[in-house]
Design an enzyme around this catalytic site. Structure first.
Site, short mmCIF file in Angstrom:
data_model
loop_
_atom_site.label_atom_id
_atom_site.label_comp_id
_atom_site.label_asym_id
_atom_site.label_seq_id
_atom_site.Cartn_x
_atom_site.Cartn_y
_atom_site.Cartn_z
CE1 TYR A 230 -2.51 -0.36 -6.50
CE2 TYR A 230 -4.02 1.03 -5.26
CZ TYR A 230 -3.36 -0.18 -5.42
OH TYR A 230 -3.54 -1.18 -4.50
CG HIS B 182 -1.77 -1.29 1.09
ND1 HIS B 182 -2.80 -1.42 0.21
CD2 HIS B 182 -1.60 -2.48 1.69
CE1 HIS B 182 -3.25 -2.66 0.29
NE2 HIS B 182 -2.54 -3.33 1.16
CG ASP C 57 -0.21 -9.04 -0.06
OD1 ASP C 57 -0.97 -8.92 -1.03
OD2 ASP C 57 0.62 -8.16 0.27
N1 LIG Z 1 -9.46 -0.97 8.17
C1 LIG Z 1 -8.74 -1.65 7.26
N2 LIG Z 1 -9.31 -2.05 6.11
C2 LIG Z 1 -8.58 -2.78 5.21
C3 LIG Z 1 -7.21 -3.07 5.42
C4 LIG Z 1 -6.62 -2.60 6.63
O1 LIG Z 1 -5.43 -2.82 6.90
N3 LIG Z 1 -7.41 -1.90 7.52
N4 LIG Z 1 -6.51 -3.79 4.49
C5 LIG Z 1 -7.06 -3.92 3.14
C6 LIG Z 1 -6.42 -5.06 2.46
S1 LIG Z 1 -4.84 -4.88 1.93
C7 LIG Z 1 -7.06 -6.23 2.23
S2 LIG Z 1 -6.26 -7.48 1.42
C8 LIG Z 1 -8.44 -6.43 2.69
C9 LIG Z 1 -8.60 -7.79 3.35
O2 LIG Z 1 -9.93 -8.10 3.52
P1 LIG Z 1 -10.29 -9.48 4.19
O3 LIG Z 1 -9.33 -10.51 3.75
O4 LIG Z 1 -11.72 -9.73 3.96
O5 LIG Z 1 -10.03 -9.09 5.73
P2 LIG Z 1 -9.36 -9.80 7.01
O6 LIG Z 1 -9.33 -8.73 8.03
O7 LIG Z 1 -8.11 -10.48 6.72
O8 LIG Z 1 -10.40 -10.90 7.42
C10 LIG Z 1 -11.79 -10.68 7.55
C11 LIG Z 1 -12.34 -11.51 8.66
O9 LIG Z 1 -11.91 -12.87 8.53
C12 LIG Z 1 -11.73 -13.41 9.82
N5 LIG Z 1 -10.84 -14.57 9.75
C13 LIG Z 1 -9.48 -14.61 9.83
N6 LIG Z 1 -9.06 -15.90 9.71
C14 LIG Z 1 -10.17 -16.67 9.58
C15 LIG Z 1 -10.39 -18.07 9.43
O10 LIG Z 1 -9.47 -18.88 9.38
N7 LIG Z 1 -11.70 -18.47 9.30
C16 LIG Z 1 -12.75 -17.61 9.31
N8 LIG Z 1 -13.97 -18.11 9.16
N9 LIG Z 1 -12.57 -16.29 9.50
C17 LIG Z 1 -11.29 -15.83 9.60
C18 LIG Z 1 -11.19 -12.27 10.64
O11 LIG Z 1 -11.47 -12.45 12.02
C19 LIG Z 1 -11.90 -11.06 10.04
O12 LIG Z 1 -13.03 -10.71 10.81
O13 LIG Z 1 -8.82 -5.44 3.63
C20 LIG Z 1 -8.57 -4.12 3.17
N10 LIG Z 1 -9.21 -3.21 4.09
N1 LIG Z 2 -0.79 -11.68 10.18
C1 LIG Z 2 -1.18 -11.23 8.98
N2 LIG Z 2 -0.27 -10.66 8.18
C2 LIG Z 2 -0.65 -10.16 6.98
C3 LIG Z 2 -2.01 -10.24 6.56
C4 LIG Z 2 -2.95 -10.88 7.42
O1 LIG Z 2 -4.16 -11.02 7.10
N3 LIG Z 2 -2.49 -11.35 8.63
N4 LIG Z 2 -2.38 -9.65 5.37
C5 LIG Z 2 -1.37 -9.40 4.34
C6 LIG Z 2 -1.84 -8.41 3.35
S1 LIG Z 2 -3.34 -8.75 2.55
C7 LIG Z 2 -1.15 -7.30 3.00
S2 LIG Z 2 -1.75 -6.28 1.75
C8 LIG Z 2 0.16 -7.01 3.64
C9 LIG Z 2 0.52 -5.53 3.76
O2 LIG Z 2 1.83 -5.45 4.15
P1 LIG Z 2 2.84 -4.28 3.70
O3 LIG Z 2 2.70 -3.97 2.30
O4 LIG Z 2 4.19 -4.71 4.15
O5 LIG Z 2 2.32 -3.08 4.64
P2 LIG Z 2 1.90 -1.58 4.38
O6 LIG Z 2 1.51 -1.06 5.70
O7 LIG Z 2 0.92 -1.50 3.27
O8 LIG Z 2 3.26 -0.90 3.94
C10 LIG Z 2 3.29 0.38 3.35
C11 LIG Z 2 4.65 1.01 3.53
O9 LIG Z 2 4.87 1.94 2.49
C12 LIG Z 2 5.19 3.21 3.07
N5 LIG Z 2 4.65 4.26 2.19
C13 LIG Z 2 3.36 4.56 1.97
N6 LIG Z 2 3.22 5.57 1.10
C14 LIG Z 2 4.46 5.96 0.76
C15 LIG Z 2 4.96 6.96 -0.10
O10 LIG Z 2 4.24 7.76 -0.70
N7 LIG Z 2 6.33 7.06 -0.19
C16 LIG Z 2 7.18 6.24 0.49
N8 LIG Z 2 8.48 6.38 0.31
N9 LIG Z 2 6.71 5.28 1.32
C17 LIG Z 2 5.38 5.13 1.45
C18 LIG Z 2 4.53 3.20 4.41
O11 LIG Z 2 5.11 4.13 5.27
C19 LIG Z 2 4.75 1.76 4.84
O12 LIG Z 2 6.02 1.59 5.41
O13 LIG Z 2 0.17 -7.62 4.95
C20 LIG Z 2 0.01 -9.01 4.88
N10 LIG Z 2 0.28 -9.54 6.21
MO LIG Z 3 -3.94 -6.94 1.08
#
Ligand SMILES: Nc1nc2c(c(=O)[nH]1)N[C@H]1C(S)=C(S)[C@@H](COP(=O)(O)OP(=O)(O)OC[C@H]3O[C@@H](n4cnc5c(=O)[nH]c(N)nc54)[C@H](O)[C@@H]3O)O[C@H]1N2
Ligand SMILES: Nc1nc2c(c(=O)[nH]1)N[C@H]1C(S)=C(S)[C@@H](COP(=O)(O)OP(=O)(O)OC[C@H]3O[C@@H](n4cnc5c(=O)[nH]c(N)nc54)[C@H](O)[C@@H]3O)O[C@H]1N2
Ligand SMILES: [Mo]
Length: 886
Positions: free
Chosen positions: A416, A156, A186
Site C-alpha cells: 500500500y 492504519h 510511531d
Molecule cells: N493485535 C494488534 N496487533 C498489532 C497492532 C495492534 O494495534 N493490535 N498494531 C500494529 C502496529 S501499528 C505496530 S507498530 C506493531 C507494534 O509491534 P511491537 O512494537 O512489537 O508491539 P508493542 O505492543 O508495542 O510491544 C510489544 C511488547 O513490548 C512490551 N513493552 C512495552 N514497553 C516496553 C519496555 O519499555 N521494555 C520492554 N522490555 N518491553 C516493553 C509490551 O508489554 C509488549 O508485550 O504491532 C502491529 N500489530
Molecule cells: N501509548 C501508546 N501510544 C501509541 C503507541 C504505543 O505503543 N503506545 N503506538 C503508536 C503506533 S506504532 C501507531 S501505528 C499509532 C496508531 O495511531 P493512529 O494512526 O492514530 O490510529 P488508527 O487506529 O490506526 O487510526 C485509524 C483511523 O482511520 C480511520 N479509517 C480507517 N480506514 C478508513 C477508511 O477507509 N476511510 C476513512 N475515511 N477512515 C478510515 C479509522 O476509523 C481510524 O479513525 O499509535 C501510536 N500510539
Molecule cells: Mo505502528
C-alpha cells in the site's frame, strides 16, 4: 471449510462470486489488516467472514528441511481477532449513515466554535454538505491560500491499495492543496532516531532486513530472546497468526524461549521458558550489564567486532566504568531494573554460549520499548548485543520469528505504501518502482511538485494542537524520511516562511485522543477560535469525530472495489509479505452496497473534485474497478493469471520459486561480501562500498559519526549522545515526577483490536473480557495492576479506578494479578471511545483513552518522536467525580 460444494457464478452487475450448494449465498473475496477473507453474502448482507483455504488449483507451498525434518505451512490463511469481528464493525450502530452538520454551526452566521464536542448533529444532504465544505475550501484558499487547510489520515486504514490513504487520499489532497501533518515514525521511534545512526538501514527507518531467517532459525537456533516482543499479539504487522506455526516448530525443536518484558505477555504465556520483568524505562541497563559480562568474561565475538564495529574500544572502556567511574555490572543493573544480578549474569552466560537470535520488538525491530523515553538507547543496545555475538553468522541474528519466510521476492506486487493511484513520490514510496509501471506517460503524476498546493508547509502530527492553537514554534527532525541518515536532522518552523496558519482541518478518521500523546490537547484544540472549520471524513461516530462541524460518511472496504496483498505494506518495510506463509493477492470485491448514504472515500473525493472543478483530472473518467484493473496490469500478476480469471476467482497465490537463491539477512555483512539480499536500500554510500552498512564507516557505529557531526554543528543532545550510553530515562522511577506518581504505565498495542479499529462501536471485540469489561451497562477499558500495589490502595479486581497524573484522569476497570511487577501497570493504547465526564479536554474520560496520561515531550531535544510507553501515574478507587481541571 473445503471448497467442493462451491460453484462460481456471476451475480449482479458483473460481480463474480461463488455460490454454496446452489443456494443464494455467494462466496466473495476481500481482505483486511488481519488477513484476506472469504465473505459469504446473502440477500445483500454479509453473513460471515472466514480465512481462505486453498484448493488443488493453487500452487504448492514451500518446504524447508532442517535438523532432519521437513517443514511446510498449512494450506490456508489465518485471520486476526479484529478481522474475525469485522462483520460487527460493518453493521455497527456507530456507523455514520448520512452527511451531518453540527446543529449550532452556521458558516454564514454563528459558528459556535466553543461548542465543538458538545453540541449534537442534524442530517443534511450530500449537496448541502458540498455547499458548506466547498464554500469554506474556496473562501479559505482565497483569504489565506491552500496551506491554511490542514489534513492528515491515520497510520492504519481498512485494507486495499487503491482506496488507501497513500493512494486516493493523496491524489485528492495534492490536487486540492493542503498542509500535511507528518506522521512521527510511531512504529519505529528509537530505531529511527537512534538505531539508524548506528547501522544505517535508513530505507527501513533503522530496522534490520529479515530475509530467509526462518530457514536459518530452524537450522541453527538454540535460544531466542524476545525483548519487548509479543508476536502472538502483534503478528509483526498485518499477518494474523501466520508465524504462530513457526514458533511451534521452534519450540518443538527444543529452542529455549526467553522473554524480557515488564508485562507477562501472551507469547511468553504460551511458550516462555523464562521471564525477566525490568522496571519501566530501564531495559538499557540490562543490555549494558549483559555487555559488561561478555566483555569481562570474554564471551563475545572479538574477531567480528574488530572488523565490523567502529568506536567499540572507547565504548568498552565506558561499559567497564573506566571513563565514568561506573562499571555497568549486573549488581549495578539490579539497582536500575529490579532484576536480580545473578539472573542477569546467567542470561548473559547462556546467551554467550548458545546460538541465540535476538527478537528485539515484534517485527525484527519495533517493540514498545522503542516508543519509550529510553527508546533511542534501548534500540542501540539491541544492535550492540547482536553485533557482539556476530550477527549474520549462522545461528546469530536479530530476528523476531515473524518475517523471513522463503517467499518469492522476485515477483512484483506493490504494497500500500507504494502510492497506488496517487503517484505521490514525496509522501509515499511510489517513486521506487510502481509509479513508472502504473502510469503510461499520458497522465501527469498528481505529485506535489507539479501541483499548486501547500506541501511546502508541513507540521508534526504530535503538535497539531499547538499549530491549531496558533503557537509559532520550531522543531528539529522529520519522521518517515529515509533518504539517507542525516535526512531526519532537518530543522523546521511553523508557520513555514511565506505560508499560512491553519484555519481549517479536514480530518480523515478520528483516533488521535486514543493514540497520540497527552491527548487532552487534541480535545482542547477544537474549541480554539482560530480554527474556522472542521470536517471529518469517517466511517464511525467515535473518538474525535464528534468535534467536527460537518461529518462525511465513508464506507468500509466491503462496500467498494479494491485490490491488495496479504500483509504487504512495503515502503519502509520492504518485502514484508515474508511475514506470511504464502503470497496471497486478493480482489477486494464490493460485497454489499454502501450502507445508508455512505460512499467510498474515492467517490467522496470524486464528488468534491467535481464541485471544486478538477473532477476530470482526479478520476480520468475511471471508477474504482477501472483503477483496480489498471493496477493489476501494472504488477507481475498478469504473468500468472489474466484479469478476467482473477476477477472470477477472487484471489491468486504466488507459486513457490524453487530456483530463487537463498540470501540470509546480514550474512553478506558477516562474511564481508557484497550485499546480495533483495533489500531496497542504497547499498553503497560509505567508504567500503557494497560490502558495508550504510553508515559512514560501513560498520556498526558504537560512536555514531552522523550524531557526532550534528553535535559539532551545535546540536548537542543530552538524550541522544554520539556514543551509545546509559542515559537515565526522563520519565521513569528515577525522575522527580515518580515521587508524586509512582506507577510506571506501559501502553502497548491492543491484543484484540487493530489500534482503534475494532474497539468500541458495539463490536464483537467488546464482548471479549480481556478487551473491555461491562460494569452496570457500561463497557470499561482495563488497567492491569499488581496485587501488592492494588492492596496498598484498597483496590480489588473489578473495581472502577481513576488512573491519573497532571495530564488528566481516565476511569478504568482494575484487573489485579501478577502479570506486572509491583510499580508497573499495564493498559493498552488505542481506545476508540472518548467519553469525557465533563468539559472535553478538561475532565476525566470514561472511554479509556490512557494516552491522555502520556507525555507530549519529544524523545529528545532534536528527535521529534513520541515516548508514550513511559508515563508515571497514580491509581485510586474512583469516587464518581468528574475531575474537571482547566
Ligand atoms: N493485535 C494488534 N496487533 C498489532 C497492532 C495492534 O494495534 N493490535 N498494531 C500494529 C502496529 S501499528 C505496530 S507498530 C506493531 C507494534 O509491534 P511491537 O512494537 O512489537 O508491539 P508493542 O505492543 O508495542 O510491544 C510489544 C511488547 O513490548 C512490551 N513493552 C512495552 N514497553 C516496553 C519496555 O519499555 N521494555 C520492554 N522490555 N518491553 C516493553 C509490551 O508489554 C509488549 O508485550 O504491532 C502491529 N500489530
Ligand atoms: N501509548 C501508546 N501510544 C501509541 C503507541 C504505543 O505503543 N503506545 N503506538 C503508536 C503506533 S506504532 C501507531 S501505528 C499509532 C496508531 O495511531 P493512529 O494512526 O492514530 O490510529 P488508527 O487506529 O490506526 O487510526 C485509524 C483511523 O482511520 C480511520 N479509517 C480507517 N480506514 C478508513 C477508511 O477507509 N476511510 C476513512 N475515511 N477512515 C478510515 C479509522 O476509523 C481510524 O479513525 O499509535 C501510536 N500510539
Ligand atoms: Mo505502528
Amino acid at each position: 471449510m473445503q471448497n467442493e460444494n462451491v460453484s462460481c457464478v456471476t451475480v449482479g452487475a458483473g460481480t463474480s462470486a461463488c455460490s454454496i450448494n446452489g443456494s443464494q449465498e455467494v462466496r466473495m473475496t476481500n481482505s483486511s489488516t488481519g488477513g484476506p477473507v472469504f465473505v459469504y453474502v446473502k440477500d445483500g448482507k454479509i453473513v460471515r467472514l472466514t480465512p481462505m483455504d486453498f484448493d488443488e488449483t493453487d500452487p504448492e507451498s514451500w518446504k524447508i528441511e532442517a535438523r532432519g525434518k521437513v517443514f511446510t505451512p498449512p494450506r490456508k490463511t489465518t485471520i486476526a481477532p479484529f478481522t474475525a469481528g469485522q462483520k460487527s464493525m460493518v453493521y455497527s450502530d456507530k456507523r455514520i449513515l448520512y452527511p451531518m452538520k453540527r446543529v449550532d454551526f452556521d458558516p454564514n452566521g454563528e459558528r459556535n466554535i466553543q461548542n465543538r464536542g458538545v453540541s449534537g448533529y442534524e442530517r443534511i444532504s450530500w449537496d448541502e454538505a458540498a455547499e458548506i465544505v466547498c464554500g469554506e475550501v474556496n473562501r479559505i484558499k482565497r483569504e489565506y491560500g491552500p496551506s491554511a487547510i490542514l489534513s492528515t489520515p491515520s497510520s492504519h486504514h481498512l485494507w486495499g491499495n487503491v482506496g488507501y490513504r497513500h493512494s486516493t487520499y493523496f491524489r485528492f489532497m495534492n490536487m486540492m492543496g493542503f498542509t500535511y501533518a507528518d506522521h512521527n515514525p510511531d512504529s519505529w521511534e528509537g530505531w529511527h532516531w537512534g538505531g539508524m545512526h548506528m547501522w544505517g538501514f535508513s530505507w527501513r527507518l533503522g530496522n534490520p532486513e529479515q530475509y530467509d531467517l526462518l530457514e536459518d532459525g530452524l537450522k541453527y537456533a538454540e535460544m531466542i530472546v524476545f525483548w519487548s516482543s509479543d508476536p502472538e499479539v502483534n503478528s509483526g504487522i498485518y499477518a494474523a497468526f501466520e508465524s504462530t506455526i513457526r514458533r511451534k516448530w521452534l519450540k518443538d525443536l527444543g529452542v529455549k524461549m526467553v522473554f524480557i518484558d515488564p508485562f507477562f505477555n501472551h507469547t511468553a504465556n504460551w511458550i516462555g521458558d523464562k521471564w525477566f520483568s525490568p522496571k519501566t524505562g530501564t531495559d538499557h541497563a540490562l543490555s549494558f550489564a549483559i555487555a559488561y559480562t561478555w566483555l569481562t568474561e570474554g564471551s563475545y565475538d572479538k574477531e567480528y567486532v574488530a572488523t565490523h564495529a567502529y568506536g567499540f574500544e572507547e565504548w568498552s572502556e565506558y561499559v567497564l566504568g573506566k571513563t565514568d567511574g561506573e562499571p555497568k555490572t549486573c549488581e549495578w543493573a539490579e539497582k536500575e531494573t529490579g532484576i536480580p544480578a545473578c539472573d542477569i549474569r546467567a542470561l548473559a552466560r547462556e546467551w554467550g554460549k548458545k546460538n541465540t537470535y535476538l527478537a528485539a520488538g515484534g517485527l525484527g525491530g519495533w517493540g514498545g520499548a522503542c516508543r519509550a523515553t529510553h527508546g533511542i538507547e534501548w534500540s542501540r543496545g539491541m544492535i550492540a548485543l547482536a553485533t557482539m555475538q556476530g550477527m549474520g553468522k549462522p545461528g546469530s541474528n536479530m530476528w523476531s520469528t515473524t518475517q523471513g519466510a522463503p517467499l518469492d521476492t522476485e515477483f512484483y506486487f506493490p504494497g500500500y505504501a507504494e502510492g497506488g493511484i496517487s503517484g505521490d513520490c514525496d509522501n509515499s514510496a511510489a517513486g521506487f518502482k510502481f509509479a513508472w509501471r502504473m502510469f503510461d506517460g499520458k497522465t501527469t503524476f498528481p505529485s506535489p511538485s507539479n501541483i499548486n498546493n501547500g506541501q511546502g508547509q508541513h507540521i508534526p502530527r504530535l503538535k497539531i494542537p499547538e499549530c491549531i492553537m496558533g503557537k509559532e514554534f520550531q522543531w528539529s527532525g522529520k519522521g518517515f524520511c529515509g533518504g539517507d541518515i542525516p535526512h531526519q536532522m532537518h530543522q523546521y518552523q511553523y508557520p513555514a516562511p511565506g505560508y499560512s496558519r491553519i484555519k481549517m482541518y479536514w480530518k480523515y478518521g478520528g483516533p488521535h485522543i486514543g493514540t497520540m500523546t497527552a491527548t487532552n490537547r487534541y480535545a482542547k484544540m477544537y474549541t480554539d477560535s482560530e480554527l474556522d472549520f472542521v470536517v471529518s471524513q469517517s466511517i464511525w461516530f467515535e473518538g474525535e469525530v464528534p468535534f467536527a462541524d460537518v461529518i462525511l460518511p465513508a464506507c468500509t472496504n466491503y462496500e467498494r472495489w479494491d485490490i491488495s496483498e496479504f500483509a504487504n505494506c512495503s515502503g519502509y518495510i520492504p518485502d514484508n509479505y515474508t511475514l506470511c506463509n504464502h503470497r496471497v493477492i486478493s480482489l477486494q470485491m464490493k460485497c454489499i452496497e454502501p450502507l445508508g448514504e455512505s460512499k467510498s472515500d474515492y467517490d467522496i473525493y470524486a464528488f468534491f473534485a467535481k464541485k471544486l472543478g478538477f473532477e476530470g483530472q482526479f478520476t480520468e473518467g475511471k471508477d474504482e474497478l477501472a483503477w483496480v484493473e489498471q493496477y493489476y496490469n501494472a504488477t507481475d500478476c498478469p504473468k500468472l493469471m489474466t484479469f478476467a480469471d482473477f476477477f472470477k476467482k477472487g484471489y491468486l497465490v504466488v507459486p513457490d520459486n524453487t530456483t530463487r537463491k537463498k540470501t540470509v539477512a546480514l550474512r553478506w555483512f558477516a562474511e564481508e561480501r557484497e550485499k546480495d539480499t533483495p533489500d531496497w536500500g542504497p547499498r553503497c554510500n560509505n567508504s567500503v562500498g557494497y560490502k558495508g552498512l550504510q553508515t559512514q564507516t560501513g560498520k556498526v557505529e558504537f560512536i555514531a559519526t552522523s550524531i557526532k557531526r550534528f553535535e559539532e554543528q551545535g546540536f548537542v543532545d543530552e538524550y541522544r549522545p554520539a556514543m551509545h550510553t546509559y542515559v537515565k530515562a526522563w520519565e521513569s522511577h528515577h525522575c522527580e515526577l515518580a515521587k508524586k506518581y509512582p506507577l510506571g504505565m506501559l501502553s502497548p498495542h491492543p491484543r484484540f483490536s487493530m489500534h482503534t479499529m475494532g474497539d468500541g462501536k458495539d463490536s464483537f471485540m467488546n464482548d471479549i473480557k480481556d478487551h473491555r469489561v461491562e460494569v452496570d451497562g457500561y463497557s470499561y477499558w482495563i488497567i492491569r495492576i499488581n496485587s501488592e500495589d492494588a492492596a496498598a490502595r484498597g483496590i480489588k479486581e473489578g473495581d472502577l479506578v481513576r488512573a491519573f497524573n497532571d495530564r488528566g484522569s481516565v476511569i478504568l476497570y482494575a484487573q489485579v494479578g501478577e502479570r506486572t511487577q509491583p510499580g508497573t501497570v499495564h493498559s493498552y493504547e488505542s481506545c476508540a471511545v472518548y467519553d469525557p465526564l465533563g468539559k472535553p479536554g478538561c475532565s476525566a474520560d470514561r472511554g479509556g483513552c490512557v494516552n491522555i496520561l502520556t507525555p507530549d515531550r519529544y524523545m529528545s531535544k532534536y528527535a521529534c518522536g513520541m515516548a508514550p510507553n513511559s508515563a508515571q501515574i497514580e491509581v485510586e478507587k474512583w469516587n464518581g467525580d468528574i475531575y474537571e481541571i482547566y
